[in-house]
Design an enzyme around this catalytic site. Structure first.
Site, PDB file in Angstrom:
ATOM      1  N   TYR A  14     -24.683  22.483 -39.150  1.00 17.91           N
ATOM      2  CA  TYR A  14     -25.628  21.571 -39.773  1.00 17.91           C
ATOM      3  C   TYR A  14     -26.421  20.673 -38.818  1.00 17.91           C
ATOM      4  CZ  TYR A  14     -22.925  22.656 -44.017  1.00 17.91           C
ATOM      5  OH  TYR A  14     -22.297  23.283 -45.052  1.00 17.91           O
ATOM      6  N   SER A 105     -10.665   0.587 -17.777  1.00 18.36           N
ATOM      7  CA  SER A 105     -11.198   1.804 -18.411  1.00 18.36           C
ATOM      8  C   SER A 105     -12.221   1.498 -19.491  1.00 18.36           C
ATOM      9  CB  SER A 105     -10.053   2.629 -18.997  1.00 18.36           C
ATOM     10  OG  SER A 105      -9.206   3.111 -17.979  1.00 18.36           O
ATOM     11  N   HIS A 152     -26.530   4.922 -69.716  1.00 20.24           N
ATOM     12  CA  HIS A 152     -25.289   5.575 -70.191  1.00 20.24           C
ATOM     13  C   HIS A 152     -25.484   7.087 -70.333  1.00 20.24           C
ATOM     14  CE1 HIS A 152     -24.011   1.448 -71.178  1.00 20.24           C
ATOM     15  NE2 HIS A 152     -25.217   1.322 -71.711  1.00 20.24           N
ATOM     16  N   SER A 282     -27.281  32.643 -57.039  1.00 23.51           N
ATOM     17  CA  SER A 282     -25.916  32.981 -57.427  1.00 23.51           C
ATOM     18  C   SER A 282     -25.670  34.443 -57.094  1.00 23.51           C
ATOM     19  CB  SER A 282     -25.703  32.744 -58.933  1.00 23.51           C
ATOM     20  OG  SER A 282     -24.498  33.329 -59.376  1.00 23.51           O
TER      21      SER A 282
END
Length: 478
Positions: A14, A105, A152, A282
């Site tokens: 990706y 470090s 809703h 599909s």
């Protein structure tokens, strides 16, 4: 590709090559060498006995890292920073005595991670600006197109498609503002020493506190930072990681919201993401046009949204001046948060560059629900023509119940408007029905809200960053 070993999908499938490079071993460890060079140069400027030859030797070996040699050292030393110091010292025998002089470090590890995060945020900023630009154009083009609003997930008052996308755009605008602030305000660790006291540097400068402060200022400035953390333990506070990853999580939230809604609109056949001429939706159902890219956004955004939990716990569990249980975790989470954010933005840029709107489907859905929403307008118009409000309300209620029953029980079209128009109680406004039922009269200030938002907030932002957007577009083409 090694097909017998695990491959990280973020890098192998990706992510943008430029973002991957920022988190690559080459970028990371060449930055370590730049930091050692900068430290030595600044120490020399402040009076330490470091020669021009030593500086030149370090400068000549910034990029030529022998990772195999480093790995050989690490097998015995079990310490990555010391392994790189030994490898660099072999290339720079004159400079070997002054490499990492006075430092611990975390001088190279922490400062490099701050540089990586800053550069990665700048890279994301270019893509985010492009996404904001594309969404702004879509909002403008569709600011007048009425669509059903939903609360809703049930049909509600009409809005416009442009106004709906302005909600997504505003989220990304807020994300951009936070990203800008974080890029501007991200401090450098610079030179703090083993427990953050700068004791080693104070010893090198014979107790001169001013030179210690000047050293950390100069090193930060050389690496492009205008300010440093005032105090630290061995590490910079891990809250900085949390702040940065919270912004990336916010990007994930915004991305998931728009991608989820695109998927819902695709289900309604009102809007579709780009679909290639030969794309397969599909393997079984050849007719399908699945919103696969939007689904990928929600999938990766879900991962991105959760990542700030790691730096949150790391911050909360750092013991005293430092404990090493942050190290392995941060090697994973910092890079993957930025890689995931980059992928999400790239996919959204693709999706929003070619959204397909189906106005006739939108219109059909409005017509199915508008009769119920229009009743208040019809009621007020009839009252103005002398009707009795209470009697008209009862007529509407009776017809609404029957029309609703027919839709649900018999699968018929909603004929409420036909019923009301033919009812004697509404005879006074029967000629006004079409005008009263124009969907554009139900969207309130939505078109103007979009115009105001674009003109007052978004267009000025894009104009201020026009050069950066052009540079980002060129990088994306390359």
């Amino acid at each position: 590709m090694d097909t017998n070993s695990y491959c990280n999908p973020l890098t192998d499938r990706y992510a943008d090559a430029a973002m991957s490079h920022i988190w690559s071993p080459q970028f990371k460890h060449s930055t370590w060498r730049k930091l050692w060079l900068t430290l030595a140069r600044c120490e020399k400027e402040l009076g330490l006995e470091i020669t021009d030859q030593q500086i030149s030797e370090l400068a000549a070996h910034i990029e030529d890292i022998d990772f195999d040699r480093v790995a050989e050292y690490e097998k015995s030393l079990r310490h990555d920073v010391m392994s790189h110091i030994r490898t660099l010292a072999e290339l720079c025998p004159e400079a070997a005595p002054i490499i990492h002089l006075g430092a611990t470090s975390c001088f190279v590890t922490d400062n490099t991670e701050l540089i990586q995060m800053r550069e990665a945020m700048k890279f994301l900023r270019g893509k985010l600006l492009k996404l904001i630009s594309q969404l702004a154009d879509f909002c403008d083009a569709n600011k007048d197109l009425p669509v059903l609003g939903f609360t809703h997930l049930q049909p509600a008052q009409l809005t416009t498609l442009g106004k709906r996308f302005a909600l997504y755009l505003q989220d990304f605008y807020f994300d951009f503002q936070r990203l800008e602030r974080e890029i501007e305000n991200l401090p450098f660790r610079s030179v703090k020493g083993t427990t953050g006291t700068q004791a080693s540097f104070l010893a090198l400068f014979d107790g001169d506190h001013d030179k210690c402060r000047e050293l950390e200022r100069r090193v930060a400035a050389e690496m492009g930072f205008s300010h440093v953390v005032a105090v630290s333990g061995q590490t910079y506070t891990r809250k900085l990681d949390y702040f940065v990853l919270s912004i990336l999580s916010g990007l994930g939230q915004s991305a998931s919201k728009i991608a989820t809604d695109i998927r819902l609109m695709a289900n309604m056949k009102e809007l579709e993401e780009p679909f290639g001429a030969k794309q397969v939706g599909s393997s079984a159902m050849a007719y399908k046009r699945n919103p696969m890219r939007s689904e990928r956004v929600t999938s990766l955004a879900r991962y991105l949204i959760t990542l700030p939990l790691n730096p949150a716990f790391t911050t909360a569990t750092q013991w005293f001046e430092r404990t090493l249980d942050d190290s392995a975790n941060r090697r994973i989470v910092l890079a993957e948060a930025f890689l995931a954010a980059d992928v999400v933005l790239s996919i959204l840029l693709n999706v929003t560059s070619g959204l397909q709107v189906w106005p006739k489907v939108i219109e059909r859905h409005i017509k199915a629900e508008l009769p119920f929403m229009a009743t208040e307008n019809l009621l007020m118009a009839a009252v103005k023509k002398g009707g009795d409000r209470q009697k008209l309300h009862e007529v509407i209620r009776t017809h609404s119940m029957e029309a609703s029953r027919q839709v649900k029980a018999e699968g018929l079209d909603n004929d409420l408007l036909i019923r009301l128009k033919s009812d004697p109680a509404f005879a006074a406004i029967s000629d006004d029905f079409d005008a009263l039922l124009d969907p554009r009269s139900f969207v309130g200030r939505a078109p103007r809200q979009v115009e105001d938002f674009l003109n007052e907030e978004i267009r000025p932002l894009l104009a201020a960053h026009a050069a950066e957007m052009a540079d980002a577009a060129e990088e994306l083409r390359v």
